[in-house]
Design a protein around this motif. Sequence first.
Motif, PDB file in Angstrom:
ATOM      1  N   GLN A 437      53.936 -13.979  26.723  1.00 32.75           N
ATOM      2  CA  GLN A 437      54.233 -14.150  25.308  1.00 32.75           C
ATOM      3  C   GLN A 437      55.375 -15.141  25.107  1.00 32.75           C
ATOM      4  OE1 GLN A 437      56.307 -13.782  22.478  1.00 32.75           O
ATOM      5  NE2 GLN A 437      54.397 -14.523  21.543  1.00 32.75           N
ATOM      6  N   ARG A 438      56.220 -15.240  26.092  1.00 32.77           N
ATOM      7  CA  ARG A 438      57.327 -16.207  25.972  1.00 32.77           C
ATOM      8  C   ARG A 438      56.910 -17.593  26.459  1.00 32.77           C
ATOM      9  NH1 ARG A 438      58.683 -12.510  23.063  1.00 32.77           N
ATOM     10  NH2 ARG A 438      60.548 -11.240  23.382  1.00 32.77           N
ATOM     11  N   ILE A 440      55.393 -18.217  29.471  1.00 29.44           N
ATOM     12  CA  ILE A 440      55.424 -18.345  30.935  1.00 29.44           C
ATOM     13  C   ILE A 440      54.073 -17.889  31.479  1.00 29.44           C
ATOM     14  CG2 ILE A 440      56.585 -17.568  33.032  1.00 29.44           C
ATOM     15  CD1 ILE A 440      59.047 -16.933  31.175  1.00 29.44           C
TER      16      ILE A 440
ATOM     17  N   ALA B  76      51.949 -18.931  22.710  1.00 30.39           N
ATOM     18  CA  ALA B  76      53.410 -19.061  22.632  1.00 30.39           C
ATOM     19  C   ALA B  76      53.803 -20.541  22.528  1.00 30.39           C
ATOM     20  CB  ALA B  76      54.065 -18.423  23.849  1.00 30.39           C
ATOM     21  N   PHE B  81      55.692 -16.182  18.278  1.00 28.50           N
ATOM     22  CA  PHE B  81      56.686 -15.371  18.972  1.00 28.50           C
ATOM     23  C   PHE B  81      56.553 -13.921  18.536  1.00 28.50           C
ATOM     24  CE2 PHE B  81      60.690 -13.185  19.326  1.00 28.50           C
ATOM     25  CZ  PHE B  81      61.134 -13.530  20.595  1.00 28.50           C
ATOM     26  N   LEU B  82      56.568 -13.039  19.514  1.00 27.12           N
ATOM     27  CA  LEU B  82      56.517 -11.608  19.201  1.00 27.12           C
ATOM     28  C   LEU B  82      57.799 -10.946  19.695  1.00 27.12           C
ATOM     29  CD1 LEU B  82      55.091  -8.935  18.409  1.00 27.12           C
ATOM     30  CD2 LEU B  82      53.932  -8.993  20.621  1.00 27.12           C
ATOM     31  N   SER B  83      58.529 -10.354  18.773  1.00 19.01           N
ATOM     32  CA  SER B  83      59.666  -9.522  19.156  1.00 19.01           C
ATOM     33  C   SER B  83      59.111  -8.135  19.419  1.00 19.01           C
ATOM     34  CB  SER B  83      60.688  -9.500  18.026  1.00 19.01           C
ATOM     35  OG  SER B  83      61.646  -8.492  18.254  1.00 19.01           O
ATOM     36  N   PHE B  84      59.202  -7.711  20.692  1.00 20.77           N
ATOM     37  CA  PHE B  84      58.513  -6.488  21.103  1.00 20.77           C
ATOM     38  C   PHE B  84      59.196  -5.231  20.590  1.00 20.77           C
ATOM     39  CE2 PHE B  84      56.630  -9.540  23.827  1.00 20.77           C
ATOM     40  CZ  PHE B  84      55.486  -8.995  24.399  1.00 20.77           C
ATOM     41  N   PRO B  87      60.783  -3.871  24.508  1.00 22.34           N
ATOM     42  CA  PRO B  87      60.929  -4.998  25.448  1.00 22.34           C
ATOM     43  C   PRO B  87      60.996  -4.486  26.898  1.00 22.34           C
ATOM     44  CG  PRO B  87      62.532  -5.128  23.654  1.00 22.34           C
ATOM     45  CD  PRO B  87      61.923  -3.769  23.591  1.00 22.34           C
ATOM     46  N   PHE B  98      65.701 -16.371  32.424  1.00 21.34           N
ATOM     47  CA  PHE B  98      64.416 -16.085  31.783  1.00 21.34           C
ATOM     48  C   PHE B  98      64.164 -17.044  30.622  1.00 21.34           C
ATOM     49  CE2 PHE B  98      61.736 -13.795  28.737  1.00 21.34           C
ATOM     50  CZ  PHE B  98      60.642 -13.509  29.544  1.00 21.34           C
ATOM     51  N   THR B 101      63.475 -20.548  31.792  1.00 24.25           N
ATOM     52  CA  THR B 101      62.103 -20.666  32.305  1.00 24.25           C
ATOM     53  C   THR B 101      61.107 -20.752  31.157  1.00 24.25           C
ATOM     54  OG1 THR B 101      62.784 -19.312  34.180  1.00 24.25           O
ATOM     55  CG2 THR B 101      60.420 -19.616  33.882  1.00 24.25           C
ATOM     56  N   ALA B 102      61.319 -19.916  30.140  1.00 26.37           N
ATOM     57  CA  ALA B 102      60.406 -19.891  28.995  1.00 26.37           C
ATOM     58  C   ALA B 102      60.441 -21.221  28.234  1.00 26.37           C
ATOM     59  CB  ALA B 102      60.760 -18.722  28.069  1.00 26.37           C
ATOM     60  N   LEU B 142      67.445  -9.081  32.767  1.00 32.66           N
ATOM     61  CA  LEU B 142      66.804  -8.988  31.462  1.00 32.66           C
ATOM     62  C   LEU B 142      66.491  -7.546  31.080  1.00 32.66           C
ATOM     63  CD1 LEU B 142      65.596 -10.858  29.179  1.00 32.66           C
ATOM     64  CD2 LEU B 142      63.409 -10.441  30.274  1.00 32.66           C
ATOM     65  N   ASN B 143      67.150  -7.083  30.031  1.00 34.12           N
ATOM     66  CA  ASN B 143      66.916  -5.768  29.440  1.00 34.12           C
ATOM     67  C   ASN B 143      67.234  -4.581  30.341  1.00 34.12           C
ATOM     68  OD1 ASN B 143      66.087  -6.720  26.915  1.00 34.12           O
ATOM     69  ND2 ASN B 143      64.011  -7.082  27.674  1.00 34.12           N
ATOM     70  N   ASN B 154      68.533  -8.908  21.917  1.00 32.49           N
ATOM     71  CA  ASN B 154      68.099  -9.876  22.918  1.00 32.49           C
ATOM     72  C   ASN B 154      66.762 -10.513  22.527  1.00 32.49           C
ATOM     73  OD1 ASN B 154      66.761 -10.697  25.583  1.00 32.49           O
ATOM     74  ND2 ASN B 154      68.873 -10.298  26.187  1.00 32.49           N
ATOM     75  N   GLU B 155      65.900  -9.731  21.891  1.00 30.34           N
ATOM     76  CA  GLU B 155      64.625 -10.280  21.421  1.00 30.34           C
ATOM     77  C   GLU B 155      64.875 -11.374  20.384  1.00 30.34           C
ATOM     78  OE1 GLU B 155      62.601  -8.892  23.892  1.00 30.34           O
ATOM     79  OE2 GLU B 155      61.059  -8.939  22.355  1.00 30.34           O
ATOM     80  N   GLN B 158      66.177 -14.508  21.912  1.00 29.67           N
ATOM     81  CA  GLN B 158      65.109 -15.328  22.502  1.00 29.67           C
ATOM     82  C   GLN B 158      64.338 -16.076  21.415  1.00 29.67           C
ATOM     83  OE1 GLN B 158      62.669 -13.341  25.514  1.00 29.67           O
ATOM     84  NE2 GLN B 158      64.304 -11.864  25.769  1.00 29.67           N
ATOM     85  N   LEU B 162      63.797 -20.059  21.202  1.00 33.11           N
ATOM     86  CA  LEU B 162      62.456 -20.655  21.306  1.00 33.11           C
ATOM     87  C   LEU B 162      62.019 -21.344  20.012  1.00 33.11           C
ATOM     88  CD1 LEU B 162      60.831 -17.814  23.405  1.00 33.11           C
ATOM     89  CD2 LEU B 162      60.998 -20.196  24.126  1.00 33.11           C
TER      90      LEU B 162
END
Lengths: 482, 245
Positions: A437-438, A440, B76, B81-84, B87, B98, B101-102, B142-143, B154-155, B158, B162
């Motif tokens: 989802q991000r 990756i 994505a 974007f989805l804020s879970f 998470p 993280f 990388t994203a 992460l988390n 944190n969501e 991100q 992004l």
Amino acid sequence: MSKYTEDDLKKELEDKEYEYGFYTDIESDTLPKGLNEGIIRAISKKKKEPEWMTEWRLESFRIWQKMEEPDWANVTYEKPDFQAISYYSAPKPKKELESLDEVDPELLKTFEKLGISIDEQKKLTGVAMDIVVDSVSVKTTFQETLKKHGIIFCPISEAIQNHPDLVKKYIGSIVPKTDNFYAALNSAVFTDGSFCYIPKGVKCPMELSTYFRINEGGTGQFERTLLIADEGAYVSYLEGCTAPQRDENQLHAAVVEIIVHDNAEIKYSTVQNWYPGNKEGKGGVYNFVTKRAIAHKNAKISWTQVETGSAVTWKYPSCVLKGDNSVGEFYSIAVTNNFQQADTGTKMIHIGKNSRSTIISKGVSAGKSQNSYRGLVRVNSSADNARNFSQCDSLLMGDQCGAHTFPYIEAKNNSAQIEHEATTSKIGEDQLFYCNQRGIDTEKAIALIVNGFSKEVLNKLPMEFAVEAQKLLEISLEGSVG
Amino acid sequence: MLQIKNLHAGIEGKEILRGINLEINPGEVHAIMGPNGSGKSTLSSVIAGNETYKVTEGDVILDGKSILDLSPDQRAHKGIFLSFQYPVEIPGVTTTNFIKTAINAKRKALGLDDFPAKEMLKMIREKADLLEMDRKFLSRSLNEGFSGGEKKRNEIFQMAMLEPKLSILDETDSGLDIDALKIVANGVNKLKSKDNATIVITHYQRLLDYIVPDFVHVLYNGKIIKSGGKELAFELEEKGYDWLK
């Protein structure tokens, strides 16, 4: 549909053949197959060894003949036919080599394919190379700098000729001929390996690095490595392996002995990427290794290993913590995929007072592989206030692989403190979806998760190796997910 | 920007979404409310491309093109974007690593070079400050060991990094105390622009005091049974959902 599904991944993994599966065509000088006293004498003669060494080998051979191949490890494989192996194979030396230009271009090409071209390696600051192709060292570099510090770093065959007193004193002192089946065999037939001696009070100014490779089809390789840090000395030693693809199983039975004298320290790091066999589990290297270190007073020995290759691995780098206040460390990542089997771990033998040991073991299993941690922590009655901390974590991918933990604890002193922690986890769909989802992709997500899982061990590797090791983890697990 | 047309989706043969229609334009904030089990989280998962759910009918269109055939990472890259709600933890991988990388994965997909480390670092600091995050969180796994509120913050961090086109906040208010809620809502509001849009999924009207929606939709039994302006949220708070059934 452009979705990259698990099935695609599995498919890709299956199609993925060993990246370094190639074969270097170098003229070889090979002894006939089989093992008897005549062969052993021939090996010894080819190596121009003194009589005591020949006798030592013969004695080992006689011991080996009376021993049986062990079968207690959690691995199954077809036992090697020891009479079908050729015990000596050396690239035919043309002449003494003065510079890299004189090295066989085929060989240089091989190293380039591996991404470890000597040219690059030479540029790496402070890395001395002792390259072993099959059984004979072809080229040794950085000797001058080492000589200045009085450090001896050479092929063991040279050490036997040039430093017989040191070799005689230490060889077999930590791993005796009688130790186990494969150690006895190695003692009888070893052809090369490295010897390193750091004199009193000397801190070796560079990382020492050796690349072991198996090259000749059907040739077993028996390395013998002997490292000695005299009082107050320090050295960091790196060893990395990879092998060409082969259909028949290749046997590798190395012995590594390490002696760390009072107040000295040795760091020994390995990245092992031998051919693991194909997706059906055919071929691949059998890696049956005996590695052991002794630490005297206030001495420290640290083993770090990244194991991604071999069809069958059987390896327990161990620490005999003989001296008071001695320290033993074992950091390991073992990755198995397809049909690989690994039974690996360590032994921490506490003898000295206040001796301390740390075990961090990370196992990653994918495909249909089996990954076992086997570790012994023994505290002898003499070891007042000994301490051990062990942590064994397993990460599973898919539902066809196995992770096993066999911890053994023997405490004979009431003041001992021993802690053992173990976890098993699985790369979850939810973790992968989160990464996806991000933005990756799944492949990268697995690499990220595995690198995170292995971080504590990767951090222990010298920089030169850490990057290579991360790459290896990614290559080994490419496309595996459950 | 986003059009959802007669969307039917379910899991293991069980239909959860039974014909959703929704249109979202740039600059808008839509709230989706509804009781437990009405399909709110399923809707967000389906838009994000979670393959656990199967779409049986209808379409989801982003910028004029169906995204149903795209993988979650491709979606994505297109700015979803989805804020879970929950998470996940990724041990050993720092938040900084993280997000780096994203971001670079997205840039690669768009044919861009890696984001220069220096600029990335600067952006990370800015966004962390915006959300009043303690920077030490950025170097933690992460988390892992984060409280519920820290995970949600944190969501949103991100999300800020992004810079998505369409953000879906799934129950972002759950697990937040009132101070954290204000900070998170403030962050979301600051990130709002005329070019992006937000879907806020929530149980309670509380969050909507701080993130003021342009539209409120009531999801019940897999369908949107009522839509209205922000006042609908107050009505729901007062009367519950029963009067709509």
